[in-house]
Design a protein around this motif. Structure first.
Motif, PDB file in Angstrom:
ATOM      1  N   ARG A   1       0.833  -1.203   0.000  1.00  0.00           N
ATOM      2  CA  ARG A   1       0.000   0.000   0.000  1.00  0.00           C
ATOM      3  C   ARG A   1       0.874   1.261   0.000  1.00  0.00           C
ATOM      4  NH1 ARG A   1      -1.335  -2.537   4.485  1.00  0.00           N
ATOM      5  NH2 ARG A   1      -0.807  -0.671   5.695  1.00  0.00           N
TER       6      ARG A   1
ATOM      7  N   ASP B   1       0.494   3.877   1.683  1.00  0.00           N
ATOM      8  CA  ASP B   1       0.668   4.407   3.038  1.00  0.00           C
ATOM      9  C   ASP B   1       1.657   3.596   3.880  1.00  0.00           C
ATOM     10  OD1 ASP B   1      -0.867   2.150   3.508  1.00  0.00           O
ATOM     11  OD2 ASP B   1      -2.426   3.174   4.651  1.00  0.00           O
ATOM     12  N   GLN B   2       2.152   2.468   3.332  1.00  0.00           N
ATOM     13  CA  GLN B   2       3.203   1.724   4.036  1.00  0.00           C
ATOM     14  C   GLN B   2       4.577   2.376   3.844  1.00  0.00           C
ATOM     15  OE1 GLN B   2       1.731  -2.329   2.412  1.00  0.00           O
ATOM     16  NE2 GLN B   2       3.004  -2.894   4.157  1.00  0.00           N
ATOM     17  N   HIS B   3       4.731   3.127   2.774  1.00  0.00           N
ATOM     18  CA  HIS B   3       6.008   3.800   2.464  1.00  0.00           C
ATOM     19  C   HIS B   3       7.171   2.809   2.479  1.00  0.00           C
ATOM     20  CE1 HIS B   3       3.899   7.594   2.670  1.00  0.00           C
ATOM     21  NE2 HIS B   3       3.454   7.300   3.864  1.00  0.00           N
TER      22      HIS B   3
END
Length: 214
Positions: A42, A44-46
């Motif tokens: 994802r 947003d996991q970066h």
């Protein structure tokens, strides 16, 4: 620990592994099935993906008009790049691996022992890969090494074993094994069941010829 009704196919297993990778990690995905993990990370996991042929910031596998023949991973698959991606010499890439700069790597395997020994580069069969390559650097250079594999070979032979019989890639380097039948953690006490898919602990102990810890 839970047991769910069906075995996991490779894509479902890749999604499970992707969800388990901590946010902000620097990760290398080995050749073969582990490359599927890139499709499930994802934003947003970066998570920053590294590939040993010289790229940092790799995105999902490329398809259709995304394919650029000059943009490939170590397995020669076409990939995408994320904003901020960078490119560098092959030697610099291996220096990152050997210098302990990767948080995780996910590798395929022919065998993993109960002590976390890894055999993933040769079975001795004709036409098999002729050298261990970067797998040995990844296995011992990353802070944690995960394995993604089928629990049993096509002939039914267990791949989670007491002792590896194939040439070793690294000693006591694997901390978790993701398979179609379940997920297993490996520590100083042996193999612990983390999750099971479509089977039971007792059935697997019998089929593997092992006793799980805990």
């Amino acid at each position: 620990m839970s047991s769910t009704a069906t075995l996991r196919d490779r894509d479902a297993l890749a999604a499970l592994i992707a969800a388990d990778i901590p946010a902000g990690s620097f990760v290398n995905l080995g050749i073969g099935a582990p490359t599927l993990i890139s499709n499930h990370l994802r934003p947003d996991q970066h998570v920053t993906l590294h590939t040993e042929n010289g790229m940092l910031g790799m995105g999902p596998l490329a398809a259709d008009d995304e394919v650029d023949p000059d943009l490939i991973n170590a397995g020669k698959q076409p990939v995408t790049e994320l904003p901020g991606a960078s490119y560098f010499h092959h030697a610099d890439s291996f220096a990152m691996m050997r210098g302990g700069h990767l948080d995780h790597c996910v590798l395929g395997a022919y065998q993993v022992s109960v002590r976390g020994d890894l055999a993933n580069w040769s079975t001795g069969a004709p036409g098999s890969i002729p050298a261990v390559g970067g797998a040995m650097d990844l296995a011992v250079g990353a802070r944690r090494t995960f394995v993604m594999m089928d629990l049993f070979a096509k002939d039914g032979t267990p791949k989670l074993v007491e002792e590896c019989t194939y040439p070793l890639t690294g000693l006591a380097c694997v901390s978790r094994v993701y398979t179609d039948h379940g997920v297993f953690d490996i520590d100083t006490d042996g193999v612990r069941v983390r999750d099971l898919f479509g089977t039971t602990r007792e059935d697997l102990e019998e089929r593997l010829g092992l006793r799980f810890a805990g």
